[in-house]
Design an enzyme around this catalytic site. Structure first.
Site, PDB file in Angstrom:
ATOM      1  N   ARG A 172      11.693  -5.416   4.627  1.00 22.38           N
ATOM      2  CA  ARG A 172      11.468  -3.978   4.401  1.00 22.38           C
ATOM      3  C   ARG A 172      12.489  -3.112   5.146  1.00 22.38           C
ATOM      4  O   ARG A 172      12.815  -3.361   6.303  1.00 22.38           O
ATOM      5  CB  ARG A 172      10.071  -3.579   4.881  1.00 22.38           C
ATOM      6  CG  ARG A 172       9.923  -2.071   4.881  1.00 22.38           C
ATOM      7  CD  ARG A 172       8.565  -1.554   5.169  1.00 22.38           C
ATOM      8  NE  ARG A 172       7.897  -2.238   6.233  1.00 22.38           N
ATOM      9  CZ  ARG A 172       6.583  -2.263   6.364  1.00 22.38           C
ATOM     10  NH1 ARG A 172       5.824  -1.657   5.477  1.00 22.38           N
ATOM     11  NH2 ARG A 172       6.029  -2.896   7.366  1.00 22.38           N
ATOM     12  N   ARG A 201      -0.582  -8.826  13.260  1.00 19.59           N
ATOM     13  CA  ARG A 201      -1.130  -7.818  12.339  1.00 19.59           C
ATOM     14  C   ARG A 201      -1.962  -8.478  11.247  1.00 19.59           C
ATOM     15  O   ARG A 201      -2.987  -7.943  10.817  1.00 19.59           O
ATOM     16  CB  ARG A 201       0.010  -6.983  11.730  1.00 19.59           C
ATOM     17  CG  ARG A 201       0.579  -5.966  12.714  1.00 19.59           C
ATOM     18  CD  ARG A 201       1.958  -5.479  12.340  1.00 19.59           C
ATOM     19  NE  ARG A 201       2.013  -4.789  11.057  1.00 19.59           N
ATOM     20  CZ  ARG A 201       3.145  -4.530  10.404  1.00 19.59           C
ATOM     21  NH1 ARG A 201       4.310  -4.897  10.916  1.00 19.59           N
ATOM     22  NH2 ARG A 201       3.106  -3.895   9.255  1.00 19.59           N
ATOM     23  N   LYS A 256       0.836  -1.213   0.000  1.00 20.84           N
ATOM     24  CA  LYS A 256       0.000   0.000   0.000  1.00 20.84           C
ATOM     25  C   LYS A 256       0.870   1.261   0.000  1.00 20.84           C
ATOM     26  O   LYS A 256       0.637   2.182  -0.777  1.00 20.84           O
ATOM     27  CB  LYS A 256      -0.912   0.040   1.241  1.00 20.84           C
ATOM     28  CG  LYS A 256      -1.832  -1.143   1.382  1.00 20.84           C
ATOM     29  CD  LYS A 256      -2.702  -1.048   2.625  1.00 20.84           C
ATOM     30  CE  LYS A 256      -1.942  -1.035   3.926  1.00 20.84           C
ATOM     31  NZ  LYS A 256      -1.231  -2.294   4.244  1.00 20.84           N
ATOM     32  N   ARG A 286      11.379  -1.323  10.884  1.00 22.11           N
ATOM     33  CA  ARG A 286      10.340  -0.942  11.845  1.00 22.11           C
ATOM     34  C   ARG A 286      10.249  -1.926  13.003  1.00 22.11           C
ATOM     35  O   ARG A 286      10.399  -3.127  12.807  1.00 22.11           O
ATOM     36  CB  ARG A 286       8.985  -0.879  11.128  1.00 22.11           C
ATOM     37  CG  ARG A 286       8.672   0.492  10.628  1.00 22.11           C
ATOM     38  CD  ARG A 286       7.505   0.554   9.709  1.00 22.11           C
ATOM     39  NE  ARG A 286       6.311  -0.154  10.132  1.00 22.11           N
ATOM     40  CZ  ARG A 286       5.183  -0.189   9.413  1.00 22.11           C
ATOM     41  NH1 ARG A 286       5.131   0.458   8.264  1.00 22.11           N
ATOM     42  NH2 ARG A 286       4.134  -0.850   9.828  1.00 22.11           N
ATOM     43  N   ARG A 292      -9.471   1.333   8.701  1.00 22.86           N
ATOM     44  CA  ARG A 292      -8.984   0.009   9.061  1.00 22.86           C
ATOM     45  C   ARG A 292     -10.116  -0.882   9.566  1.00 22.86           C
ATOM     46  O   ARG A 292      -9.912  -2.036   9.858  1.00 22.86           O
ATOM     47  CB  ARG A 292      -8.010   0.231  10.186  1.00 22.86           C
ATOM     48  CG  ARG A 292      -6.769  -0.563  10.345  1.00 22.86           C
ATOM     49  CD  ARG A 292      -5.903  -0.704   9.181  1.00 22.86           C
ATOM     50  NE  ARG A 292      -4.633  -1.215   9.588  1.00 22.86           N
ATOM     51  CZ  ARG A 292      -3.462  -0.689   9.249  1.00 22.86           C
ATOM     52  NH1 ARG A 292      -3.389   0.336   8.456  1.00 22.86           N
ATOM     53  NH2 ARG A 292      -2.354  -1.237   9.676  1.00 22.86           N
TER      54      ARG A 292
HETATM   55  P1  AP5 Z   1       4.918  -1.537   1.834  1.00 26.15           P
HETATM   56  O1  AP5 Z   1       4.619  -0.685   0.646  1.00 26.15           O
HETATM   57  O2  AP5 Z   1       5.578  -0.916   3.023  1.00 26.15           O
HETATM   58  O3  AP5 Z   1       3.562  -2.274   2.286  1.00 26.15           O
HETATM   59  P2  AP5 Z   1       2.348  -1.730   3.145  1.00 26.15           P
HETATM   60  O4  AP5 Z   1       1.137  -2.414   2.644  1.00 26.15           O
HETATM   61  O5  AP5 Z   1       2.337  -0.241   3.182  1.00 26.15           O
HETATM   62  O6  AP5 Z   1       2.770  -2.336   4.541  1.00 26.15           O
HETATM   63  P3  AP5 Z   1       2.676  -1.779   6.012  1.00 26.15           P
HETATM   64  O7  AP5 Z   1       3.387  -2.799   6.868  1.00 26.15           O
HETATM   65  O8  AP5 Z   1       3.156  -0.360   6.113  1.00 26.15           O
HETATM   66  O9  AP5 Z   1       1.178  -1.832   6.276  1.00 26.15           O
HETATM   67  P4  AP5 Z   1       0.469  -1.886   7.602  1.00 26.15           P
HETATM   68  O10 AP5 Z   1      -0.899  -1.623   7.149  1.00 26.15           O
HETATM   69  O11 AP5 Z   1       0.658  -3.086   8.438  1.00 26.15           O
HETATM   70  O12 AP5 Z   1       1.233  -0.753   8.453  1.00 26.15           O
HETATM   71  P5  AP5 Z   1       0.792   0.682   8.938  1.00 26.15           P
HETATM   72  O13 AP5 Z   1       1.987   1.524   8.977  1.00 26.15           O
HETATM   73  O14 AP5 Z   1      -0.409   1.154   8.191  1.00 26.15           O
HETATM   74  O15 AP5 Z   1       5.779  -2.784   1.339  1.00 26.15           O
HETATM   75  C1  AP5 Z   1       6.306  -3.723   2.252  1.00 26.15           C
HETATM   76  C2  AP5 Z   1       7.699  -4.188   1.731  1.00 26.15           C
HETATM   77  O16 AP5 Z   1       7.532  -4.885   0.499  1.00 26.15           O
HETATM   78  C3  AP5 Z   1       8.670  -3.034   1.424  1.00 26.15           C
HETATM   79  O17 AP5 Z   1       9.968  -3.456   1.722  1.00 26.15           O
HETATM   80  C4  AP5 Z   1       8.537  -2.802  -0.086  1.00 26.15           C
HETATM   81  O18 AP5 Z   1       9.741  -2.296  -0.658  1.00 26.15           O
HETATM   82  C5  AP5 Z   1       8.245  -4.226  -0.569  1.00 26.15           C
HETATM   83  N1  AP5 Z   1       7.362  -4.245  -1.732  1.00 26.15           N
HETATM   84  C6  AP5 Z   1       6.291  -3.433  -1.975  1.00 26.15           C
HETATM   85  N2  AP5 Z   1       5.689  -3.789  -3.138  1.00 26.15           N
HETATM   86  C7  AP5 Z   1       6.399  -4.841  -3.615  1.00 26.15           C
HETATM   87  C8  AP5 Z   1       6.273  -5.668  -4.780  1.00 26.15           C
HETATM   88  N3  AP5 Z   1       5.284  -5.467  -5.669  1.00 26.15           N
HETATM   89  N4  AP5 Z   1       7.161  -6.682  -4.949  1.00 26.15           N
HETATM   90  C9  AP5 Z   1       8.146  -6.883  -4.042  1.00 26.15           C
HETATM   91  N5  AP5 Z   1       8.329  -6.146  -2.939  1.00 26.15           N
HETATM   92  C10 AP5 Z   1       7.463  -5.139  -2.726  1.00 26.15           C
HETATM   93  O19 AP5 Z   1       0.268   0.372  10.417  1.00 26.15           O
HETATM   94  C11 AP5 Z   1       1.163   0.049  11.456  1.00 26.15           C
HETATM   95  C12 AP5 Z   1       0.388  -0.015  12.771  1.00 26.15           C
HETATM   96  O20 AP5 Z   1      -0.166   1.289  13.051  1.00 26.15           O
HETATM   97  C13 AP5 Z   1      -0.815  -0.959  12.780  1.00 26.15           C
HETATM   98  O21 AP5 Z   1      -0.437  -2.281  13.093  1.00 26.15           O
HETATM   99  C14 AP5 Z   1      -1.684  -0.317  13.867  1.00 26.15           C
HETATM  100  O22 AP5 Z   1      -1.195  -0.614  15.139  1.00 26.15           O
HETATM  101  C15 AP5 Z   1      -1.485   1.168  13.618  1.00 26.15           C
HETATM  102  N6  AP5 Z   1      -2.456   1.741  12.673  1.00 26.15           N
HETATM  103  C16 AP5 Z   1      -2.195   2.233  11.422  1.00 26.15           C
HETATM  104  N7  AP5 Z   1      -3.312   2.692  10.853  1.00 26.15           N
HETATM  105  C17 AP5 Z   1      -4.315   2.479  11.754  1.00 26.15           C
HETATM  106  C18 AP5 Z   1      -5.709   2.724  11.723  1.00 26.15           C
HETATM  107  N8  AP5 Z   1      -6.302   3.275  10.643  1.00 26.15           N
HETATM  108  N9  AP5 Z   1      -6.444   2.382  12.815  1.00 26.15           N
HETATM  109  C19 AP5 Z   1      -5.856   1.846  13.912  1.00 26.15           C
HETATM  110  N10 AP5 Z   1      -4.523   1.568  13.992  1.00 26.15           N
HETATM  111  C20 AP5 Z   1      -3.772   1.887  12.917  1.00 26.15           C
END
Ligand code: AP5
Length: 217
Positions: free
Chosen positions: A127, A171, A13, A160, A88
């Site tokens: 990552r 997660r 994402k 991270r 979410r």
């Molecule tokens: P990346 O692009 O970072 O993937 P992502 O989907 O953004 O992954 P996240 O881990 O950031 O998502 P998340 O939803 O768990 O975390 P968030 O920060 O929102 O890609 C991942 C890796 O793969 C990278 O190394 C990239 O280079 C590689 N990659 C990408 N595309 C690729 C491809 N096509 N092929 C190969 N490699 C590829 O949330 C973190 C925490 O915050 C949550 O657990 C929760 O506690 C809290 N939180 C966040 N939002 C909320 C909310 N709305 N409500 C409540 N709690 C929340």
């Protein structure tokens, strides 16, 4: 364009949101990044949020809603935005819709980037993120030219804290229980396109753009 990107942790994402934000000239609004900024401030609220994040659980809706609402009110989001990681759960989606409606706006589209759970673990474990400009790398799939150093700004790359395997598994569980029901929610509203997240980032981006065109038709 007012777009939501949905998908499991590590689905890409953030990677896709950064690419689309650059393509369209609108901001990426990532709830995870907003929360990590609060955690860095080391206030009581930040420490509370950090506890949820380290356990892989969702941070309470009220805090996330407040942060996202403040961010969407900034000038650069007037012409559109890409929401990454928010909403979410269905409650957040309903509050978002109501908040936008109050100012005469609505979401345009929702794209779900789909990735099997076993791929999620592989992607997240490799990552690395730039501590200076937030550019994203993967030690195998998207390595920087020099290990540990950002190609774009020379900043140091870090892993991270919530990317430890046990936290990633939690997660994934939380995604299936709380976030996946959003696919039905937005599907019923006729706003959803599902895109296969397996493949190179540029291939996934092309799929997203094609899916958005199809939704418009
Ligand atoms: P990346 O692009 O970072 O993937 P992502 O989907 O953004 O992954 P996240 O881990 O950031 O998502 P998340 O939803 O768990 O975390 P968030 O920060 O929102 O890609 C991942 C890796 O793969 C990278 O190394 C990239 O280079 C590689 N990659 C990408 N595309 C690729 C491809 N096509 N092929 C190969 N490699 C590829 O949330 C973190 C925490 O915050 C949550 O657990 C929760 O506690 C809290 N939180 C966040 N939002 C909320 C909310 N709305 N409500 C409540 N709690 C929340």
């Amino acid at each position: 364009m007012r777009l939501v990107l949905l998908g499991p942790p590590g689905a890409g994402k953030g990677t896709q949101a950064q690419a689309l934000a650059a393509l369209w000239g609108i901001p990426q609004v990532a709830s995870g990044d907003l929360l990590r900024a609060v955690v860095r401030e080391d206030t009581e609220l930040g420490r509370e949020a950090a506890g949820y994040m380290e356990r892989g659980q969702l941070v309470p809706d009220e805090l996330v809603l407040k942060l996202v609402a403040e961010r969407l009110q900034k000038k650069d989001a007037r012409g559109g935005f890409i929401l990454d990681g928010f909403p979410r759960n269905v409650a957040q989606a309903e509050r978002l819709a109501a908040g936008l409606e109050r100012v005469g706006l609505k979401l345009d589209k929702v794209v779900a980037v789909m990735l099997p759970d076993e791929e999620v673990v592989k992607r997240i474990s490799g990552r690395r993120t730039c501590e200076n400009c937030a550019a994203m790398y993967h030690v195998v799939f998207e390595p920087p030219a020099k290990a540990g150093v950002c190609d774009k700004c020379g900043g140091a790359l870090y892993q991270r804290e919530d990317d430890a395997e046990q936290t990633v598994r939690e997660r994934i569980k939380v995604y299936h229980a709380a976030t996946r029901p959003l696919l039905d929610h937005y599907g019923r509203l006729g706003m959803l396109a599902k895109v296969d997240g397996v493949g190179r980032p540029d291939e996934v981006e092309k799929r997203i753009l094609a899916a958005l065109d199809r939704l418009a038709a």
